[in-house]
Design an enzyme around this catalytic site. Structure first.
Site, PDB file in Angstrom:
ATOM      1  N   HIS B 262      54.130  56.402  48.671  1.00  0.00           N
ATOM      2  CA  HIS B 262      54.246  55.451  47.549  1.00  0.00           C
ATOM      3  C   HIS B 262      54.615  56.138  46.247  1.00  0.00           C
ATOM      4  O   HIS B 262      55.568  55.779  45.582  1.00  0.00           O
ATOM      5  CB  HIS B 262      52.956  54.653  47.374  1.00  0.00           C
ATOM      6  N   GLU B 327      41.105  51.679  48.902  1.00  0.00           N
ATOM      7  CA  GLU B 327      41.910  50.460  48.964  1.00  0.00           C
ATOM      8  C   GLU B 327      42.132  50.048  50.426  1.00  0.00           C
ATOM      9  O   GLU B 327      41.870  48.922  50.819  1.00  0.00           O
ATOM     10  CB  GLU B 327      43.250  50.734  48.273  1.00  0.00           C
ATOM     11  N   ASP B 361      50.360  45.524  55.037  1.00  0.00           N
ATOM     12  CA  ASP B 361      51.249  45.471  53.871  1.00  0.00           C
ATOM     13  C   ASP B 361      52.291  44.373  54.014  1.00  0.00           C
ATOM     14  O   ASP B 361      52.677  43.746  53.033  1.00  0.00           O
ATOM     15  CB  ASP B 361      52.012  46.794  53.720  1.00  0.00           C
ATOM     16  N   HIS B 420      17.376  21.228  20.864  1.00  0.00           N
ATOM     17  CA  HIS B 420      17.466  21.090  22.323  1.00  0.00           C
ATOM     18  C   HIS B 420      16.309  20.224  22.829  1.00  0.00           C
ATOM     19  O   HIS B 420      16.507  19.276  23.598  1.00  0.00           O
ATOM     20  CB  HIS B 420      17.402  22.467  23.007  1.00  0.00           C
TER      21      HIS B 420
END
Lengths: 430, 430
Positions: B262, B327, B361, B420
């Site tokens: 890559h 990953e 992929d 409140h």
């Protein structure tokens, strides 16, 4: 309270005003925050001790940084027993609601040997920030901690600034104990966020940081995003009431003020198709402001960000509600569930006359940490999913891969990634 | 490829090295990116046109900023038909997997009139960034767009930088068309991110920005986080193979290299209990490096971030894999499913000898946009949940609120929020 006709111009001008309150508009503090983070990262505990002396006027050490069991026991004795019971019941409701959010890992199997799925695992350690002083809300402690606990997070730590005397608000301690926090560290501010993001000798590094804080805390969370996960960065509180002529003016007015009292940047908006309701709510608001304790804050927030918008049709009213994407949205109409189907953007929707907003803040069970400032367009309430992560699961048999190997190689080669293609090819080269 | 004994020291040193690749370590570009963002925010289209001339050498105008139908039709004629079929089949698999992630709104009703739930709605507009030049991967276009489409997002836009001739990569256009992108804008870099975050005359503001890019794109995404939602900021790619003596060295080696190609920051790590496997994989890697096209990149990434770690036990190996939180994680062991149960942190897990990483992929269906750089400890693959948001639903009857109104008032008063408490009280004051 001012009454304004809802039209394109008033809508846009209000949207612009509301966005000015964004915590993103404070970049002038970024360099200070980055300095604090860098120092904690470099020096660890020493930086925490120095900053705590500087900002909180307390001499923090490795020995006194953790809240002790004795301090927690003491906190219980300082709290009203009835209140402790209420906190316990609230925690139980929050737990029950968040348990319904739990998801299973899943997979899909095909007879050719293919298995595809997603594995759900909890993160290992979560860190919750709790502000000190008047901003220490036990209810927020429950809302931050319980979803992490339900998700199955192994360890939950908390950081909160000590007072000058080294003490922490007893309400914070009791709520943390009831919610199931493992360790509480007496550190506040950007330095606490840095400590949880990078770890120090005393404070362990966490995987996710949640919890409200001042602008320094908010900017520090944004700065460490990526090193750890964070919750969305909260802006000032907001309520939007969408009501028609069936609503009770007194209830609507009281609910608007319940958010206006938070701070001067809080926003309270009524959108209605009924002129009569608009006028009566305005009167009721004036009446309440005279008697409510936090009138000075309420008055300022109404002056800044309070509106009664008179819409020509319920359709226009709903369009405006979707554009504003309010943190809290009350729907008080003839058929609130029907109206709800047309709401796309809101943090939490309260339906009907008895779902008053503080019911959600304190007790019903859904989280009160909600997306503000229009971010309900894309963010969600804090929920169990914030404390889990997913992992894809892929298993193929030889037979399954063989059927498609040419296609994968073609795709990889077309992107110029020949080593990708090679890794598929080698399995069928005999 | 170097073989190193897995011990405490080597593990820590590798973890430190890997973290150096984090996209968080580039703050020196932040001011440039902030300038670009500020200018786009202030000047809109004009800034886009100027930056596109400066960076992409193309004269962008309000007329040519959108990719036309004719350009898309032309892109199809420029692509191999077989490849188009592969892209279509891949898109179909991605769609099928992501459809299984769809969730229902849900509610829980009690007979006292209480309804609590969560409403799921898709975000309205998503923006996908696609890099230009060599980094334009049609597979990434599919992986970004299809989950948004499946989630039910109304409108999906894409931005991508034009070449000098104003053209966009045909693979990007075909993949975008197959995936279902509505409009493609010829803008790249930080200016494209700013345009999608704030809107310009030509580019509409989106709710969420996803997609990979260079460091300027990554920093711009981080800077606009909060104004819009973003996906996690991706770092360099990683593969970790966990294997025992049953693995085939040639397959393991090929898979390691598929990620090493890559870029020079990519990381490829094998952790194994088998000395024999370690040695044979190292040999196979050397053999492949001689013949693979992208050898120069591969060699650098192996030198920087490639390791074969020899573990004393599978337990140690698994501990290291969880610490690295890769990953991509391939498990090639005697019983990969058994090993998988002990994996806590990974983006995607590939099980067994035939689940080679490039299968994920390009083709299997699960998303290939995965958390990098240890962020699998808390982030997930891109999935349908990234394009939806949740809204809490709360409805109570008078009877249900009456039972608990004292408790809510007690809790609100204890936090000093008397308005409140008042909003609950007024409903029971008669």
């Amino acid at each position: 309270m001012r009454i304004v006709a809802l039209d394109k111009e008033s809508k846009q001008s209000i949207l612009n005003d509301l966005l000015k309150r964004s915590p993103n508009n404070y970049s002038q503090y970024e360099s200070t925050v980055n300095q604090i983070i860098d120092r904690v990262r470099a020096e660890g505990d020493k930086a925490l001790f120095d900053y705590t002396l500087q900002f909180d006027k307390f001499t923090l050490t490795a020995e006194n940084i953790r809240v002790t069991k004795e301090e927690i026991a003491e906190a219980y004795t300082q709290m009203d027993e009835n209140l402790i019971d209420v906190i316990r019941q609230s925690a139980e409701n929050i737990r029950a609601f968040h348990q319904k959010q739990l998801r299973n890992s899943w997979f899909d199997a095909k007879p050719d040997g293919t298995i595809l799925g997603m594995k759900i695992t909890a993160i290992e350690r979560a860190g919750v920030y709790v502000p000190g002083g008047k901003a220490a809300y036990p209810s927020s402690v429950l809302m931050n901690v319980i979803p992490a606990k339900v998700a199955g997070v192994d360890e939950i730590i908390m950081t909160t600034p000590p007072g000058k005397d080294g003490k922490v608000n007893p309400g914070t301690l009791v709520a943390a104990d009831i919610a199931g926090v493992d360790t509480i560290y007496k550190v506040g501010g950007a330095q606490a966020i840095a400590a949880m993001a990078f770890g120090t000798e005393s404070v362990p590094k966490v995987d996710k940081i949640t919890g409200p804080g001042n602008i320094f805390v908010a900017l520090a969370k944004k700065a460490v995003y990526g090193y750890v996960s964070i919750d969305s960065i909260a802006g000032p509180s907001e309520i939007l009431v969408l009501a028609d002529e069936t609503a009770t003016p007194r209830y609507v007015a009281a609910d608007l003020l319940s958010q206006a009292e938070h701070d001067e940047l809080a926003s309270a908006i009524l959108i209605t198709t009924s002129k009569e309701l608009a006028e009566k709510v305005s009167e009721e608001v004036d009446g309440f402001v005279k008697v409510l304790e936090r009138a000075p804050i309420i008055q300022k927030s109404l002056d800044n960000y309070g509106y009664i918008l008179l819409a020509e049709s319920m359709e226009d009213a709903i369009d405006a509600a979707n554009a504003i994407a309010s943190e809290h949205l009350e729907i008080i109409t003839k058929n609130p569930f029907d109206t709800m189907t047309r709401i796309r953007n809101a943090g939490a929707i309260f339906l009907g006359e008895y779902a008053s907003e503080p019911l959600g803040d304190y007790f019903a069970g859904p989280n009160h940490i909600l997306p503000t400032n229009g971010t309900a367009r894309f963010f969600s309430p804090v929920n169990v999913d914030d404390f889990i992560k997913k992992t894809s699961i892929i298993s193929y048999s030889r037979q399954a891969l063989e059927k498609v190997h040419n296609q994968i190689e073609t795709f990889a080669k077309s992107e110029g990634l020949t080593a990708h293609a090679n890794s598929i090819k080698v399995r069928f080269e005999d």
